[in-house]
Design a protein around this motif. Sequence first.
Motif, PDB file in Angstrom:
ATOM      1  N   LYS A 121      -8.118   9.307  -1.157  1.00 18.43           N
ATOM      2  CA  LYS A 121      -7.608   9.435   0.263  1.00 18.43           C
ATOM      3  C   LYS A 121      -8.411  10.460   0.794  1.00 18.43           C
ATOM      4  O   LYS A 121      -8.514  11.703   0.190  1.00 18.43           O
ATOM      5  CB  LYS A 121      -6.120   9.709   0.403  1.00 18.43           C
TER       6      LYS A 121
ATOM      7  N   SER B 200       2.221   5.095  -1.280  1.00 18.06           N
ATOM      8  CA  SER B 200       1.532   6.050  -1.704  1.00 18.06           C
ATOM      9  C   SER B 200       1.161   6.469  -3.063  1.00 18.06           C
ATOM     10  O   SER B 200       0.056   6.925  -3.513  1.00 18.06           O
ATOM     11  CB  SER B 200       1.941   7.311  -1.147  1.00 18.06           C
TER      12      SER B 200
ATOM     13  N   SER C  51      -7.218   1.235   3.552  1.00 17.64           N
ATOM     14  CA  SER C  51      -6.385   1.603   4.527  1.00 17.64           C
ATOM     15  C   SER C  51      -6.876   2.300   5.742  1.00 17.64           C
ATOM     16  O   SER C  51      -7.478   3.673   5.057  1.00 17.64           O
ATOM     17  CB  SER C  51      -5.059   2.201   3.951  1.00 17.64           C
TER      18      SER C  51
ATOM     19  N   PHE D 133       0.942  -1.211   0.095  1.00 15.61           N
ATOM     20  CA  PHE D 133       0.024  -0.059   0.191  1.00 15.61           C
ATOM     21  C   PHE D 133       0.823   1.249  -0.041  1.00 15.61           C
ATOM     22  O   PHE D 133       0.787   2.129   0.965  1.00 15.61           O
ATOM     23  CB  PHE D 133      -0.823  -0.021   1.092  1.00 15.61           C
TER      24      PHE D 133
ATOM     25  N   ARG E  58      -7.971   5.417   2.931  1.00 12.15           N
ATOM     26  CA  ARG E  58      -7.418   5.457   1.444  1.00 12.15           C
ATOM     27  C   ARG E  58      -7.693   4.002   0.872  1.00 12.15           C
ATOM     28  O   ARG E  58      -8.102   2.861   1.601  1.00 12.15           O
ATOM     29  CB  ARG E  58      -5.906   5.396   1.859  1.00 12.15           C
ATOM     30  N   THR E  59      -7.904   4.204  -0.473  1.00 12.62           N
ATOM     31  CA  THR E  59      -8.143   2.842  -1.183  1.00 12.62           C
ATOM     32  C   THR E  59      -6.931   2.866  -2.392  1.00 12.62           C
ATOM     33  O   THR E  59      -6.648   4.137  -2.857  1.00 12.62           O
ATOM     34  CB  THR E  59      -9.362   2.817  -1.790  1.00 12.62           C
ATOM     35  N   ASP E  60      -6.790   1.592  -2.626  1.00  9.90           N
ATOM     36  CA  ASP E  60      -5.949   1.616  -3.991  1.00  9.90           C
ATOM     37  C   ASP E  60      -6.873   1.094  -5.347  1.00  9.90           C
ATOM     38  O   ASP E  60      -8.100   1.018  -5.021  1.00  9.90           O
ATOM     39  CB  ASP E  60      -5.010   0.684  -3.797  1.00  9.90           C
TER      40      ASP E  60
ATOM     41  N   VAL F 296      -2.210   4.877  -4.186  1.00 12.12           N
ATOM     42  CA  VAL F 296      -3.365   5.318  -3.623  1.00 12.12           C
ATOM     43  C   VAL F 296      -4.176   5.994  -4.630  1.00 12.12           C
ATOM     44  O   VAL F 296      -3.639   6.849  -5.314  1.00 12.12           O
ATOM     45  CB  VAL F 296      -3.137   6.297  -2.553  1.00 12.12           C
TER      46      VAL F 296
END
Length: 281
Positions: free
Chosen positions: A154, A148, A251, A146, A243-245, A151
């Motif tokens: 966020k 940055s 996260s 994960f 946060r998401t990817d 991401v």
Amino acid sequence: MPFSAQPPASGERYALSASLDNARHLSSLLRAVHFQDHATCLATTSGLRVTVEDAKCIQANAFIQAEIFQEFSVQEESVMFRISLSVLLDCLTIFGTSSLPGTSTALRMCYQGYGYPLVLFLEEGGVVTVCKINTQEPEELLDFDFCSTKVVNKIILQSEGLREAFAELDMTSEVLQITMSPDKPYFRLSTFGNAGSAHLDYPRDSDLMEAFHCNQTQTNRYKISLLKPSTKALVLSCKVSIRTDAQGFLSLQYMIRNEDGQICFVEYYCCPDENITEAEL
């Protein structure tokens, strides 16, 4: 009797040694990730990371920076071991979970290395207790990768906003649906429980919203049973980063301020519920 002033016995060399004036700073953070009996501890010069996992679907990390400790020494590049988190918490609170006003439990923690126990020296009111906790071979941990750069979306919310959401939404729902979007509804939490569907929206200019960086519309569902352990950290926190990817991995990073005003972090990673199809969304 400050533990930091006590040198190790002659001939003993500790891979990890650390001292805290108030053991409650450590125990409260560890309780925030205590949803399984065992944890993996990783010590580096930056501090201590305690990781707990369940079913290869959720991972929680408590980060205690080296600056939080009065003394923090790691003799190797990294020191890693597995330990019973339940036993560790029992030892840290051996004098009780709440001290009398003006008193605290001082802690010195020592670990000689692979195969040795973690030794805790706890002192309160002139009484010293020594606890030795067996350590185990660390297991391989999940890597949610994960970083940055991966991401997609966020936001940073004041924690009271998320606490209110969990109080209002229908927790009989099996899943929590999270929508993050650069357009309306911006940030939406949805449940589908016994009482029907419930939605809670946060506009991007909400007083509770500290930062909003959404690049594309994403809607993902997560099993509430996996997210519930994170509410322990939510209760302690003042801010939460969500946060998401691109794959929908979630996260939740909680910023926690201890009694002395020092900042620590607890982070939860959670897999999306793969049983949900795009058609259902």
